[in-house]
Design a protein around this motif. Sequence first.
Motif, short mmCIF file in Angstrom:
data_model
loop_
_atom_site.label_atom_id
_atom_site.label_comp_id
_atom_site.label_asym_id
_atom_site.label_seq_id
_atom_site.Cartn_x
_atom_site.Cartn_y
_atom_site.Cartn_z
N TYR A 1 7.29 9.50 6.14
CA TYR A 1 8.16 10.00 5.24
C TYR A 1 7.49 10.42 3.81
CZ TYR A 1 12.41 10.09 2.46
OH TYR A 1 13.35 10.76 1.71
N ASP A 2 6.54 9.78 3.60
CA ASP A 2 5.86 9.93 2.32
C ASP A 2 4.96 11.22 2.37
OD1 ASP A 2 4.72 9.26 -0.15
OD2 ASP A 2 2.92 8.49 0.67
N ILE A 3 4.34 11.53 3.52
CA ILE A 3 3.76 12.64 3.85
C ILE A 3 4.64 13.97 3.79
CG2 ILE A 3 2.41 14.27 5.43
CD1 ILE A 3 0.63 11.82 4.92
N GLU A 4 5.89 13.78 4.19
CA GLU A 4 6.81 14.95 3.88
C GLU A 4 7.14 14.94 2.39
OE1 GLU A 4 10.54 14.54 6.08
OE2 GLU A 4 9.62 14.44 7.92
N ASN B 1 8.11 1.41 -5.47
CA ASN B 1 9.63 0.87 -5.65
C ASN B 1 10.54 1.45 -4.66
OD1 ASN B 1 9.14 3.01 -7.04
ND2 ASN B 1 10.55 2.39 -8.85
N ASP B 2 10.25 2.77 -4.45
CA ASP B 2 10.94 3.39 -3.49
C ASP B 2 11.26 2.93 -2.04
OD1 ASP B 2 11.97 5.31 -5.54
OD2 ASP B 2 10.01 6.57 -5.00
N ALA B 3 10.08 2.69 -1.56
CA ALA B 3 9.66 2.20 -0.09
C ALA B 3 10.21 0.69 -0.23
CB ALA B 3 8.18 1.97 0.08
N ILE B 4 10.27 -0.17 -1.22
CA ILE B 4 10.85 -1.24 -1.00
C ILE B 4 12.80 -1.28 -1.04
CG2 ILE B 4 11.48 -3.39 -2.50
CD1 ILE B 4 8.53 -3.19 -3.48
N THR C 1 16.67 10.86 -2.14
CA THR C 1 15.43 10.48 -1.32
C THR C 1 15.44 9.07 -0.53
OG1 THR C 1 14.28 11.75 -3.27
CG2 THR C 1 12.95 10.12 -1.89
N LEU C 2 16.08 8.28 -1.30
CA LEU C 2 16.11 6.86 -0.65
C LEU C 2 17.09 7.05 0.59
CD1 LEU C 2 16.33 4.38 -3.72
CD2 LEU C 2 14.30 5.32 -2.27
N ILE C 3 17.94 7.75 0.72
CA ILE C 3 19.02 7.80 1.63
C ILE C 3 18.31 8.49 3.06
CG2 ILE C 3 21.06 9.02 2.54
CD1 ILE C 3 22.44 8.42 -0.01
N SER C 4 17.63 9.61 2.47
CA SER C 4 16.79 10.24 3.53
C SER C 4 15.74 9.40 4.10
CB SER C 4 16.18 11.73 2.78
OG SER C 4 16.89 12.64 2.50
N GLY C 5 14.99 8.49 3.22
CA GLY C 5 14.06 7.64 3.68
C GLY C 5 14.83 6.62 4.57
N PHE C 6 15.69 6.14 4.23
CA PHE C 6 16.43 5.09 5.05
C PHE C 6 16.69 5.75 6.27
CE2 PHE C 6 20.68 3.88 6.86
CZ PHE C 6 20.52 2.33 7.02
#
Length: 187
Positions: free
Chosen positions: A81-84, A92-95, A118-123
């Motif tokens: 996800y970080d690469i994307e 703090n976003d990952a946490i 960003t956080l919803i997409s990461g979740f």
Amino acid sequence: MAKCSICNSRKGKRKCLVSNTMICSPCCGESRNEDICLDCSYFQKPKRKYNEVPKFTTSEMSNNDQLSAYSNVIEGALCSYDIELEKSLQDNDAIAILEMLLDKYHFSDENIENKSPTLISGFNYIEKAIQKDLSDIDREILVKIIGVIRFVANRRTKTGREYMNIIHQFVGQRIDTGVRVLSNFSA
């Protein structure tokens, strides 16, 4: 100003929507009920104690290949996800994403809410990897794995991307089930 209608010892400075009387702030906080007080401007959802979520120890994780493989699915998906996001995901976003996963798997929230796309997409990204690769493991084990990953991320972060850099170096980007790529690998 009238005394608090609950304790009768302090000044009542807030109008209670439930009792329609004036109450003091300590009594307001102690008598608050989410079902009844949700519309009140003073109501705040209680903060979750993520540090108290059950988790494996770091030594249990490092000494068990199966648990390490499970955690690699989650951390590898975080790397992907970080690469994307062109390596812009902060610790703090990952946490926060890990806490959203704990909201679902430990606290049993049916709707995961967050204002950050960003956080919803990461979740959703990590959740997809969990559903694909970890759907057959016990929920309690999954919670303990997410709990220890969150613990390590909190311990490693200082100013921005220390945890993300570590997992990129040692876990790598999850490509598919059982397939990861280390970003700084040189042959």
